[in-house]
Scaffold this active site. Structure first.
Site, PDB file in Angstrom:
ATOM      1  N   HIS A 198       4.840   6.748  12.020  1.00  0.00           N
ATOM      2  CA  HIS A 198       4.853   5.533  11.368  1.00  0.00           C
ATOM      3  C   HIS A 198       3.321   5.370  11.024  1.00  0.00           C
ATOM      4  CE1 HIS A 198       8.266   5.278  14.063  1.00  0.00           C
ATOM      5  NE2 HIS A 198       8.810   4.561  13.129  1.00  0.00           N
TER       6      HIS A 198
ATOM      7  N   LYS B 257      12.017  11.549  11.322  1.00  0.00           N
ATOM      8  CA  LYS B 257      11.993  10.258  10.648  1.00  0.00           C
ATOM      9  C   LYS B 257      10.453   9.888  10.343  1.00  0.00           C
ATOM     10  CE  LYS B 257      11.747   5.191  11.458  1.00  0.00           C
ATOM     11  NZ  LYS B 257      11.642   4.244  12.649  1.00  0.00           N
TER      12      LYS B 257
END
Length: 252
Positions: free
Chosen positions: A143, A170
């Protein structure tokens, strides 16, 4: 491309699956929020453990996990400690982070763990192997709440996660412009078409990036995050609105 099956949910085929994040500070709130979430329309429950105050007490953490498991036994449970450096609520040592994830794996209460790519290569590889030995899936994540790198770098990170045997790579990035959203979508498409042999999850955050949360089936992202109550990241929309849009795009 292979799919990932957790309980009765098949990730990587059909419309993107909806993940919701539960962020509660103590066991009482875990219980009340779980009861509220139970009626919502979503596919995967992510427990954001970094919001839990009594983190140093493993028994307390696992008691909370047990409440979630018993309240929503049919929902896949994703155990996530989001580090402060990647947008989470608390900072803990790498050793404590790995130990916490191993305790979750050992508990038999969780179906998946979130493991941050930049934890350290050796620790990541060992934890993936440990999870798989206990039949727990790994969502490997990265992230950046400040910027979006070039598409080539996005692809490189996703490929690294895949090389570390993540079940689902992800990445979530903050756009500074609409062009950054296009870079994320282009990287997702290239990864999905040329390199991915498993489902991936990608998103561009904030209002600018909302389209990426809706168009996963078009570009190759297998899941998206929605909000039941408070959003866990900028740009999330309600699960009801999200399901409506995902269904429209799937049936088009």
């Amino acid at each position: 491309m292979k799919t990932v099956t957790v309980k009765d949910l098949v990730i990587g085929t059909g419309a993107p699956k909806i993940i919701v994040s539960l962020m509660a500070k103590d066991i009482a709130r875990v219980k009340s929020e779980a009861l509220a979430y139970r009626e919502a329309d979503f596919d995967i429950l992510e427990w954001r453990v970094d919001h839990f105050a009594d983190l140093s007490n493993v028994e307390s953490v696992m008691a909370a996990a047990k409440i979630l498991r018993e309240t929503m036994p049919e929902k896949p449970l994703l155990f996530t400690f989001r580090s402060a450096k990647e947008g989470g609520e608390q900072a803990i040592s790498t050793e404590a982070y790995i130990a916490l994830n191993r305790a979750a794996i050992d508990s038999g209460l969780v179906d998946m763990i979130d493991l941050e790519l930049f934890t350290g290569d050796d620790q990541v590889k060992e934890t993936v192997a440990y999870a798989h030995a206990h039949d727990v899936k790994v969502v490997m994540s990265n992230h950046d709440f400040h910027k979006t790198p070039e598409a080539e770098e996005i692809i490189a990170r996703l490929r690294k996660m895949q090389s570390f045997d993540a079940d689902i790579p992800k990445i979530a990035l903050m756009p500074q412009s609409t062009s950054d959203v296009l870079a994320l979508l282009a990287a997702t498409l290239e990864m999905q078409e040329q390199y991915a042999d498993r489902p991936i999850i990608t998103m561009s955050m904030a209002k600018t990036g909302v389209i990426s949360r809706l168009a996963g089936e078009v570009f190759g992202s297998a899941a998206t995050f929605g909000a039941v109550k408070k959003a866990s990241a900028p740009g999330q929309i309600s699960v009801n609105d999200l399901r409506t849009v995902l269904t429209i795009l799937h049936q088009a």
